[in-house]
Design a protein around this motif. Sequence first.
Motif, PDB file in Angstrom:
ATOM      1  N   THR A 108       0.826  -1.209   0.000  1.00  0.00           N
ATOM      2  CA  THR A 108       0.000   0.000   0.000  1.00  0.00           C
ATOM      3  C   THR A 108       0.864   1.264   0.000  1.00  0.00           C
ATOM      4  OG1 THR A 108      -1.790  -1.179   1.098  1.00  0.00           O
ATOM      5  CG2 THR A 108      -1.822   1.216   1.229  1.00  0.00           C
ATOM      6  N   PRO A 109       1.876   1.416   0.902  1.00  0.00           N
ATOM      7  CA  PRO A 109       2.738   2.620   0.793  1.00  0.00           C
ATOM      8  C   PRO A 109       3.470   2.720  -0.536  1.00  0.00           C
ATOM      9  CG  PRO A 109       2.998   1.568   2.932  1.00  0.00           C
ATOM     10  CD  PRO A 109       2.210   0.626   2.113  1.00  0.00           C
ATOM     11  N   GLN A 112       0.980   3.888  -3.147  1.00  0.00           N
ATOM     12  CA  GLN A 112       0.675   5.309  -2.989  1.00  0.00           C
ATOM     13  C   GLN A 112       1.815   6.188  -3.499  1.00  0.00           C
ATOM     14  OE1 GLN A 112      -0.287   5.731   1.133  1.00  0.00           O
ATOM     15  NE2 GLN A 112      -2.295   4.708   0.943  1.00  0.00           N
ATOM     16  N   VAL A 115       1.685   6.171  -7.250  1.00  0.00           N
ATOM     17  CA  VAL A 115       0.577   7.012  -7.726  1.00  0.00           C
ATOM     18  C   VAL A 115       0.966   8.480  -7.701  1.00  0.00           C
ATOM     19  CG1 VAL A 115      -1.748   7.795  -7.137  1.00  0.00           C
ATOM     20  CG2 VAL A 115      -1.230   5.348  -7.210  1.00  0.00           C
ATOM     21  N   ARG A 116       1.606   8.910  -6.600  1.00  0.00           N
ATOM     22  CA  ARG A 116       2.029  10.311  -6.521  1.00  0.00           C
ATOM     23  C   ARG A 116       3.062  10.640  -7.602  1.00  0.00           C
ATOM     24  NH1 ARG A 116       2.710  10.820   0.079  1.00  0.00           N
ATOM     25  NH2 ARG A 116       0.453  10.592   0.560  1.00  0.00           N
TER      26      ARG A 116
END
Length: 368
Positions: A108-109, A112, A115-116
Amino acid sequence: MDLEKPGAPAGDGCLVAAVRIPVRIVVLVLVVPVRMVWDVLVVCGRFLNDAVLRPVGRALLWLGRAVFVWPLVALWRYVAVPAGRALAWLARALVAVPAVWLYRHLLTPLGQGLVRLLRGVAAGLAWMDARVLTPFGRALVWLLKGAGAVLAVLVAGIVGALARLVRYLVVVPALWLYRWVLAPVGRTVVWCVSALVWCVGRILAGIGFCLYGITRVLLVLPALALWRWILAPVGRFLALVGREILDALGHAWRIAGRISLAVGRFFAAVFRRIVVEPVRWVYRSLLTPLGHAVRDAVLRPAAAAARQVGRTARQVLAAARDSARQTRADLRRALFGAPLHTPPTDGRELSGPGARTLGSSTTALTKD
């Protein structure tokens, strides 16, 4: 015995009656033994089904359940289900929990962050498209439109000149040649071919009419006469005979059933008079009183004696158990001494110094 078919039309001719009566007599003579054998086989089959096949089937069903179903149910209930639950627990402990932890704390991190990063790259590409690529594309489109307009004008002039040359050098001479040369020649050829086809058609029609007449006289009329005067009457007669045979079979089958029923009832009455009634009389007059006498004189006293013996044996065994229990208690008392008797107390109340003293004067309210 009525050999006529019930509900038969009253206008049948003498030929129908002459065929029907002998056929029904012969069929009845042939069908009666077959119907009696059939009824005997039906009775034997029902007896075999009730006396042999159903008990054997029930026994095989019970054996199949005992050999296959019950062991499989026990295997499923006491082996497969616990093993499945254990495997599910192991899978949860070894796979699901680590996978959830890995997804939650690592994937998950990382996702993320990706994605950023992709959002930043997309924003940069959007700025480049809006500030650089769009103005350059618009300028290029304007240049291409101007060049296209110039080329369109040049092409239109060249195409117009070529079209005039093709019209005056090719189309007009070809049209004149078609109108004044090819069309008259074609009409002449078509008229000649049509005349030739009409002549050939007339000749073939005459030949066909002659062949039709010869074929009708030599083949059709003899075949029609053969069908009308020989085959059709023979077919009607054979159809009449077949229909009467079928009707006679049905009528004879019904009559044979009644005859077979009467014969079966006669043999059943003879069997009842010869076998069943004597056996019933022997059972009622001899075996039942003898069985009652044996029950009253032998079985009931024997059962009462057996019950008394069992009662006495249970009392003896109870006395022996009490004696053995008393002996073990005396031996334990002689070896280890008498047990200390402590008064029973409630497990909810405390005993000793930490107990509540509601009945004394040293309570929490009067304590110094």
